[in-house]
Design an enzyme around this catalytic site. Structure first.
Site, PDB file in Angstrom:
ATOM      1  N   LYS A  91      41.795  43.798  38.396  1.00 47.24           N
ATOM      2  CA  LYS A  91      41.962  45.257  38.442  1.00 47.24           C
ATOM      3  C   LYS A  91      43.073  45.639  39.429  1.00 47.24           C
ATOM      4  O   LYS A  91      43.885  46.525  39.160  1.00 47.24           O
ATOM      5  CB  LYS A  91      40.643  45.943  38.847  1.00 47.24           C
ATOM      6  CG  LYS A  91      39.497  45.763  37.856  1.00 47.24           C
ATOM      7  CD  LYS A  91      39.838  46.249  36.457  1.00 47.24           C
ATOM      8  CE  LYS A  91      39.838  47.748  36.317  1.00 47.24           C
ATOM      9  NZ  LYS A  91      40.096  48.164  34.906  1.00 47.24           N
TER      10      LYS A  91
ATOM     11  N   GLU B  28      37.224  37.747  41.157  1.00 41.51           N
ATOM     12  CA  GLU B  28      38.220  37.557  40.100  1.00 41.51           C
ATOM     13  C   GLU B  28      38.449  38.861  39.332  1.00 41.51           C
ATOM     14  O   GLU B  28      39.588  39.228  39.020  1.00 41.51           O
ATOM     15  CB  GLU B  28      37.764  36.462  39.127  1.00 41.51           C
ATOM     16  CG  GLU B  28      38.826  36.075  38.127  1.00 41.51           C
ATOM     17  CD  GLU B  28      38.346  35.077  37.085  1.00 41.51           C
ATOM     18  OE1 GLU B  28      39.174  34.646  36.268  1.00 41.51           O
ATOM     19  OE2 GLU B  28      37.144  34.758  37.060  1.00 41.51           O
ATOM     20  N   TYR B  29      37.361  39.586  39.066  1.00 39.72           N
ATOM     21  CA  TYR B  29      37.458  40.875  38.374  1.00 39.72           C
ATOM     22  C   TYR B  29      38.252  41.875  39.203  1.00 39.72           C
ATOM     23  O   TYR B  29      39.160  42.545  38.695  1.00 39.72           O
ATOM     24  CB  TYR B  29      36.046  41.409  38.092  1.00 39.72           C
ATOM     25  CG  TYR B  29      35.999  42.857  37.671  1.00 39.72           C
ATOM     26  CD1 TYR B  29      36.422  43.260  36.403  1.00 39.72           C
ATOM     27  CD2 TYR B  29      35.521  43.839  38.540  1.00 39.72           C
ATOM     28  CE1 TYR B  29      36.385  44.591  36.021  1.00 39.72           C
ATOM     29  CE2 TYR B  29      35.479  45.169  38.164  1.00 39.72           C
ATOM     30  CZ  TYR B  29      35.914  45.540  36.911  1.00 39.72           C
ATOM     31  OH  TYR B  29      35.875  46.863  36.542  1.00 39.72           O
ATOM     32  N   LEU B  30      37.918  41.987  40.477  1.00 36.84           N
ATOM     33  CA  LEU B  30      38.595  42.955  41.346  1.00 36.84           C
ATOM     34  C   LEU B  30      40.068  42.594  41.540  1.00 36.84           C
ATOM     35  O   LEU B  30      40.918  43.484  41.650  1.00 36.84           O
ATOM     36  CB  LEU B  30      37.879  43.049  42.694  1.00 36.84           C
ATOM     37  CG  LEU B  30      36.480  43.680  42.641  1.00 36.84           C
ATOM     38  CD1 LEU B  30      35.791  43.563  43.992  1.00 36.84           C
ATOM     39  CD2 LEU B  30      36.549  45.143  42.201  1.00 36.84           C
TER      40      LEU B  30
END
Length: 214
Positions: free
Chosen positions: A127, A122-124
């Site tokens: 980004k 989810e973070y990647l």
């Protein structure tokens, strides 16, 4: 002297970025913070600050004459869409509206293909979405994607590739040095690249990138 707005200035890497710029004869750092109590940390060092929250209206951050933006903010995995993605997009929009000369983005190794990640997906993805938004903005940009961050000392050396094809570590000090060096007008313009520990001087690695992809 150019005014550089640093989003995420109070973070671990952000503080290193601000300190580097504060030692420069070329740049004047303006630390963007979201809490009143964070202002004192920078003011005590004679560093300009501005209060703005990436989850709200970021336009007050540009009340000073801002020349360039360095985005080093992160939610620590708690609000990846609100901060890492939408917050970054807000700052890109505000930068565009204020005619800034360059936008340097701290991204992450793995953000090119977030669907392949086994963790932090989810973070990647957040980004990745922020990076793509910056690329399509029309702004002069540099997107830096470091490997896993460590607290090791500055080496001033990195391995830099458009795509490394492997994981690796790099110190926050070397990341901060790379990001601040990328503020130079024509250095790594409109480039996205990955960095980990290495043997090439940071300036040399960035010069080579600019020459190779001119």
């Amino acid at each position: 002297m150019e005014n550089i707005l640093i989003a995420g200035a109070h973070g671990t890497t952000g503080k290193k970025i601000v300190n580097l710029l504060n030692q420069s004869s070329q740049y004047n750092p303006i630390a963007m913070v979201r809490k009143e109590e964070q202002v004192d940390y920078f003011k005590s060092q004679g560093i300009d600050t501005v209060l703005a929250d990436l989850e709200k209206d970021v336009s007050p951050a540009f009340d000073n004459s801002i020349d360039k933006v360095l985005f080093a903010a992160g939610s620590g995995g708690k609000k990846v869409v609100e901060v890492d993605q939408e917050g970054a997009k807000k700052l890109v929009d505000a930068a565009k509206n204020n005619g800034i000369k360059k936008f340097v983005m701290l991204s992450s190794l793995g953000a090119e293909n977030p669907e392949e990640a086994t963790e932090l997906k989810e973070y990647l993805q957040a980004k990745h979405n922020a990076d793509e938004y910056l690329k399509s903005s029309g702004l002069n940009y540099t997107i830096v994607r470091p490997g896993s961050l460590t607290n090791d000392s500055l080496t001033n050396h990195i391995t830099l590739e458009k795509s490394l094809g492997k994981q690796g570590e790099i110190s926050r000090n070397d990341v901060a040095m790379t990001l601040t060096t990328c503020l130079t007008d024509n250095l790594a313009s409109n480039q996205t690249f990955e960095i980990i520990n290495g043997d090439t001087l940071i300036n040399e690695a960035l010069d080579n990138l600019s020459v190779t992809h001119a």
